[in-house]
Scaffold this motif. Structure first.
Motif, PDB file in Angstrom:
ATOM      1  N   PRO A  10       0.829  -1.205   0.000  1.00 46.43           N
ATOM      2  CA  PRO A  10       0.000   0.000   0.000  1.00 46.43           C
ATOM      3  C   PRO A  10       0.859   1.249   0.000  1.00 46.43           C
ATOM      4  CG  PRO A  10       0.038  -1.011   2.182  1.00 46.43           C
ATOM      5  CD  PRO A  10       0.699  -1.972   1.240  1.00 46.43           C
ATOM      6  N   GLN A  11       0.437   2.239  -0.712  1.00 43.75           N
ATOM      7  CA  GLN A  11       1.157   3.504  -0.759  1.00 43.75           C
ATOM      8  C   GLN A  11       0.646   4.402   0.364  1.00 43.75           C
ATOM      9  OE1 GLN A  11       3.785   3.985  -2.899  1.00 43.75           O
ATOM     10  NE2 GLN A  11       3.394   1.809  -3.201  1.00 43.75           N
ATOM     11  N   ILE A  12       1.495   4.672   1.319  1.00 45.50           N
ATOM     12  CA  ILE A  12       1.107   5.447   2.487  1.00 45.50           C
ATOM     13  C   ILE A  12       1.577   6.878   2.311  1.00 45.50           C
ATOM     14  CG2 ILE A  12       1.261   5.575   4.998  1.00 45.50           C
ATOM     15  CD1 ILE A  12      -0.023   3.038   3.922  1.00 45.50           C
ATOM     16  N   LYS A  13       0.694   7.798   2.558  1.00 48.17           N
ATOM     17  CA  LYS A  13       1.074   9.201   2.459  1.00 48.17           C
ATOM     18  C   LYS A  13       2.143   9.530   3.489  1.00 48.17           C
ATOM     19  CE  LYS A  13      -0.815  13.886   2.627  1.00 48.17           C
ATOM     20  NZ  LYS A  13      -2.027  14.709   2.839  1.00 48.17           N
ATOM     21  N   SER A  14       3.188  10.180   3.065  1.00 46.13           N
ATOM     22  CA  SER A  14       4.275  10.534   3.971  1.00 46.13           C
ATOM     23  C   SER A  14       3.743  11.338   5.141  1.00 46.13           C
ATOM     24  CB  SER A  14       5.341  11.345   3.233  1.00 46.13           C
ATOM     25  OG  SER A  14       6.368  11.733   4.110  1.00 46.13           O
ATOM     26  N   SER A  15       4.250  11.008   6.336  1.00 46.05           N
ATOM     27  CA  SER A  15       3.717  11.640   7.542  1.00 46.05           C
ATOM     28  C   SER A  15       4.808  12.302   8.356  1.00 46.05           C
ATOM     29  CB  SER A  15       2.997  10.591   8.382  1.00 46.05           C
ATOM     30  OG  SER A  15       3.867   9.506   8.649  1.00 46.05           O
ATOM     31  N   GLY A  16       5.831  12.800   7.705  1.00 42.98           N
ATOM     32  CA  GLY A  16       6.870  13.493   8.457  1.00 42.98           C
ATOM     33  C   GLY A  16       8.197  12.770   8.401  1.00 42.98           C
ATOM     34  N   ARG A  17       9.111  13.157   9.305  1.00 41.36           N
ATOM     35  CA  ARG A  17      10.462  12.617   9.274  1.00 41.36           C
ATOM     36  C   ARG A  17      10.496  11.115   9.465  1.00 41.36           C
ATOM     37  NH1 ARG A  17      13.765  16.165  13.432  1.00 41.36           N
ATOM     38  NH2 ARG A  17      15.427  14.766  12.758  1.00 41.36           N
ATOM     39  N   GLY A  18       9.509  10.567  10.184  1.00 40.49           N
ATOM     40  CA  GLY A  18       9.498   9.133  10.428  1.00 40.49           C
ATOM     41  C   GLY A  18       9.342   8.309   9.168  1.00 40.49           C
ATOM     42  N   SER A  19       8.883   8.935   8.071  1.00 43.82           N
ATOM     43  CA  SER A  19       8.661   8.179   6.846  1.00 43.82           C
ATOM     44  C   SER A  19       9.954   7.667   6.237  1.00 43.82           C
ATOM     45  CB  SER A  19       7.915   9.049   5.827  1.00 43.82           C
ATOM     46  OG  SER A  19       8.697  10.184   5.482  1.00 43.82           O
ATOM     47  N   ALA A  20      11.089   8.139   6.720  1.00 39.13           N
ATOM     48  CA  ALA A  20      12.365   7.668   6.190  1.00 39.13           C
ATOM     49  C   ALA A  20      12.742   6.305   6.749  1.00 39.13           C
ATOM     50  CB  ALA A  20      13.467   8.678   6.522  1.00 39.13           C
ATOM     51  N   PHE A  21      12.055   5.835   7.779  1.00 41.92           N
ATOM     52  CA  PHE A  21      12.493   4.645   8.490  1.00 41.92           C
ATOM     53  C   PHE A  21      11.790   3.368   8.065  1.00 41.92           C
ATOM     54  CE2 PHE A  21      13.152   8.120  11.721  1.00 41.92           C
ATOM     55  CZ  PHE A  21      14.519   8.205  11.512  1.00 41.92           C
ATOM     56  N   TRP A  22      10.688   3.458   7.326  1.00 36.86           N
ATOM     57  CA  TRP A  22       9.955   2.290   6.853  1.00 36.86           C
ATOM     58  C   TRP A  22       9.653   2.458   5.374  1.00 36.86           C
ATOM     59  CZ3 TRP A  22       9.785  -1.848   9.855  1.00 36.86           C
ATOM     60  CH2 TRP A  22       9.853  -1.703  11.243  1.00 36.86           C
ATOM     61  N   PRO A  23       9.425   1.381   4.653  1.00 35.37           N
ATOM     62  CA  PRO A  23       9.191   1.504   3.212  1.00 35.37           C
ATOM     63  C   PRO A  23       7.869   2.167   2.878  1.00 35.37           C
ATOM     64  CG  PRO A  23       8.878  -0.768   3.933  1.00 35.37           C
ATOM     65  CD  PRO A  23       9.451  -0.030   5.097  1.00 35.37           C
ATOM     66  N   ASN A  24       7.799   2.683   1.663  1.00 39.95           N
ATOM     67  CA  ASN A  24       6.572   3.255   1.114  1.00 39.95           C
ATOM     68  C   ASN A  24       6.003   4.407   1.933  1.00 39.95           C
ATOM     69  OD1 ASN A  24       6.333   1.351  -1.144  1.00 39.95           O
ATOM     70  ND2 ASN A  24       5.949  -0.147   0.468  1.00 39.95           N
ATOM     71  N   GLY A  25       6.874   5.144   2.597  1.00 40.52           N
ATOM     72  CA  GLY A  25       6.434   6.317   3.319  1.00 40.52           C
ATOM     73  C   GLY A  25       5.752   6.053   4.637  1.00 40.52           C
ATOM     74  N   ALA A  26       5.774   4.808   5.111  1.00 39.05           N
ATOM     75  CA  ALA A  26       5.131   4.516   6.394  1.00 39.05           C
ATOM     76  C   ALA A  26       5.918   5.140   7.535  1.00 39.05           C
ATOM     77  CB  ALA A  26       5.035   2.999   6.604  1.00 39.05           C
ATOM     78  N   ARG A  27       5.211   5.573   8.549  1.00 38.73           N
ATOM     79  CA  ARG A  27       5.844   6.225   9.697  1.00 38.73           C
ATOM     80  C   ARG A  27       6.098   5.250  10.846  1.00 38.73           C
ATOM     81  NH1 ARG A  27       3.854  11.684  12.948  1.00 38.73           N
ATOM     82  NH2 ARG A  27       4.694  11.107  14.993  1.00 38.73           N
ATOM     83  N   MET A  28       5.147   4.348  11.093  1.00 39.71           N
ATOM     84  CA  MET A  28       5.264   3.438  12.231  1.00 39.71           C
ATOM     85  C   MET A  28       4.596   2.115  11.884  1.00 39.71           C
ATOM     86  SD  MET A  28       3.873   3.961  16.135  1.00 39.71           S
ATOM     87  CE  MET A  28       3.461   2.543  17.151  1.00 39.71           C
ATOM     88  N   VAL A  29       5.136   1.031  12.446  1.00 40.04           N
ATOM     89  CA  VAL A  29       4.618  -0.310  12.201  1.00 40.04           C
ATOM     90  C   VAL A  29       4.034  -0.889  13.484  1.00 40.04           C
ATOM     91  CG1 VAL A  29       5.355  -2.699  11.805  1.00 40.04           C
ATOM     92  CG2 VAL A  29       6.023  -0.911  10.208  1.00 40.04           C
ATOM     93  N   VAL A  30       2.890  -1.544  13.346  1.00 35.44           N
ATOM     94  CA  VAL A  30       2.315  -2.360  14.423  1.00 35.44           C
ATOM     95  C   VAL A  30       2.327  -3.800  13.936  1.00 35.44           C
ATOM     96  CG1 VAL A  30       0.310  -2.797  15.896  1.00 35.44           C
ATOM     97  CG2 VAL A  30       0.830  -0.453  15.143  1.00 35.44           C
ATOM     98  N   SER A  31       2.809  -4.715  14.785  1.00 37.32           N
ATOM     99  CA  SER A  31       2.860  -6.125  14.410  1.00 37.32           C
ATOM    100  C   SER A  31       2.178  -6.962  15.485  1.00 37.32           C
ATOM    101  CB  SER A  31       4.312  -6.585  14.239  1.00 37.32           C
ATOM    102  OG  SER A  31       4.359  -7.911  13.741  1.00 37.32           O
ATOM    103  N   ILE A  32       1.207  -7.777  15.056  1.00 38.16           N
ATOM    104  CA  ILE A  32       0.422  -8.590  15.987  1.00 38.16           C
ATOM    105  C   ILE A  32       0.789 -10.061  15.834  1.00 38.16           C
ATOM    106  CG2 ILE A  32      -1.906  -9.294  16.670  1.00 38.16           C
ATOM    107  CD1 ILE A  32      -2.938  -6.634  15.611  1.00 38.16           C
ATOM    108  N   SER A  33       0.984 -10.720  16.965  1.00 35.85           N
ATOM    109  CA  SER A  33       1.153 -12.174  16.996  1.00 35.85           C
ATOM    110  C   SER A  33      -0.150 -12.823  17.419  1.00 35.85           C
ATOM    111  CB  SER A  33       2.248 -12.579  17.990  1.00 35.85           C
ATOM    112  OG  SER A  33       3.508 -12.084  17.617  1.00 35.85           O
ATOM    113  N   MET A  34      -0.488 -13.953  16.785  1.00 34.43           N
ATOM    114  CA  MET A  34      -1.634 -14.762  17.198  1.00 34.43           C
ATOM    115  C   MET A  34      -1.117 -16.172  17.466  1.00 34.43           C
ATOM    116  SD  MET A  34      -5.255 -15.521  15.211  1.00 34.43           S
ATOM    117  CE  MET A  34      -4.459 -16.446  13.875  1.00 34.43           C
ATOM    118  N   GLN A  35      -0.908 -16.482  18.750  1.00 38.56           N
ATOM    119  CA  GLN A  35      -0.339 -17.766  19.109  1.00 38.56           C
ATOM    120  C   GLN A  35      -1.377 -18.879  18.941  1.00 38.56           C
ATOM    121  OE1 GLN A  35       2.333 -15.962  18.967  1.00 38.56           O
ATOM    122  NE2 GLN A  35       3.413 -17.139  20.551  1.00 38.56           N
ATOM    123  N   PHE A  36      -0.973 -19.935  18.230  1.00 41.00           N
ATOM    124  CA  PHE A  36      -1.825 -21.096  17.968  1.00 41.00           C
ATOM    125  C   PHE A  36      -1.262 -22.249  18.795  1.00 41.00           C
ATOM    126  CE2 PHE A  36      -3.422 -24.035  14.276  1.00 41.00           C
ATOM    127  CZ  PHE A  36      -4.286 -24.660  15.151  1.00 41.00           C
TER     128      PHE A  36
END
Length: 337
Positions: free
Chosen positions: A51-77
């Motif tokens: 997905p193309q994420i609109k740049s949201s400031g200086r943080g966009s340099a740290f993740w691909p495609n202009g993302a500022r922050m990542v959330v990652s969820i685990s689902m333990q089975f």
């Protein structure tokens, strides 16, 4: 009914998506999906453009495609892999010489209700998660493991049984991981790339064994809020940090929080990380377990948290294999020996 019988007698809760061709598509998503992204409509993670994420400031340099922050969820089975006695749960302790029948039913909820309800939540919100699967749980509910992958989520390793890795010899440890790989591949058609040890407690040989078996990352580290690399026999190996503070198995027990209190802590944690993400790479990790977070009230507040996060510009949800691939390709992630 025994644990084996309940798991093997489950009726699929919904029609599965696709067949063998679809299974092969879930090799590597480059990014999870953000709210409103056209990628949400596609079923197979890894087959759609990021997905193309609109740049949201200086943080966009740290993740691909202009993302500022990542959330990652685990689902333990894990449901179905627990021992007959001593597996814990919300009941008073019982002499381990007796089978703990109510606890077996509590775990059964995870495959009958918990994971199906969580899968529907992830679909509604357009997020993809990483499912750390105990091999024995997969053997007893292979159709559920297959559905997790067919709905675009990552199948990662969590050992073949509940035997703690730290108690194993190197040969036993390797054999357990090999069995887990075979089990997950047989059920889902994909080979796991990530690993989570029993209560994060591996051995001095764990990373070398994982590297030999083709794993590219593990999560058994809570020391950072961003991915980093460690050197294993001269080669980089990714670490996608796990969480205790945002882990349901901890926060609904010690100390015990209500669903709403847990949601408030998630939002507070997110707020600080999002602010920090203006100037450095930030990742928020959340851990859910089949029989714990899959109850109605907790699914409700998880959905509300996802809505809250997705309203912030530049926030994306990513599977851990995608985060690991990204980290391995960067020159500016922290590196530890």
């Amino acid at each position: 009914m025994t644990t084996d019988q309940y798991a093997n007698s489950l009726i699929p809760r919904r029609s599965l998506l696709g067949g063998a061709a679809a299974l092969g598509a879930f090799s590597l998503p480059t990014l999870g999906c953000a709210a409103g992204s056209p990628a949400l409509a596609a079923g197979a993670a890894g087959t759609t453009a990021a997905p193309q994420i609109k740049s949201s400031g200086r943080g966009s340099a740290f993740w691909p495609n202009g993302a500022r922050m990542v959330v990652s969820i685990s689902m333990q089975f894990e449901a179905g892999a627990q021992p007959e006695s001593g597996a814990g749960g919300p009941f008073p302790p019982i002499d381990p010489k007796y089978p703990d029948l109510p606890v077996a039913k509590w775990y059964a909820y995870g495959v009958k209700e918990g994971i199906p309800r969580l899968l529907d939540l992830w679909d509604r919100k357009g997020v993809k998660v990483t499912s750390h699967m105990v091999g024995l749980a997969v053997e007893r509910s292979p159709q559920l493991a297959r559905e997790i992958v067919q709905r675009g989520h990552e199948a990662a390793g969590h050992g073949q049984t509940w035997t703690p890795q730290y108690s194993m010899t190197p040969a036993e440890e390797r054999a357990g991981y090999e069995a887990s790989i075979r089990t997950i591949e047989k059920a889902t058609g994909v080979r796991p790339l990530g690993f989570n040890a029993f209560w994060l407690r591996g051995t001095p040989k764990t990373l070398e064994i994982l590297q030999d078996l083709g794993f590219i990352y593990h999560i058994d580290d809570v020391s950072r809020d961003e991915p980093f690399l460690v050197t294993v026999r001269g080669k980089p190996f990714a670490v996608v940090p796990y969480t205790l503070r945002n882990n349901d198995i901890v926060r609904f027990d010690s100390p015990a929080l209500t669903a709403n209190q847990f949601a408030d802590e998630l939002k507070a944690d997110f707020d600080v990380l999002y602010e920090e993400s203006q100037t450095r790479r930030r990742m928020m990790s959340i851990s859910t377990h089949d029989r714990i977070s899959g109850i109605p009230a907790r699914v409700k507040v998880l959905g509300e948290f996802i809505d809250y996060a997705q309203k912030h510009p530049g926030v994306v949800f990513m599977r851990k294999d995608a985060i690991a691939r990204f980290a391995l390709a960067q020159s500016d992630v922290p590196r530890e020996t």
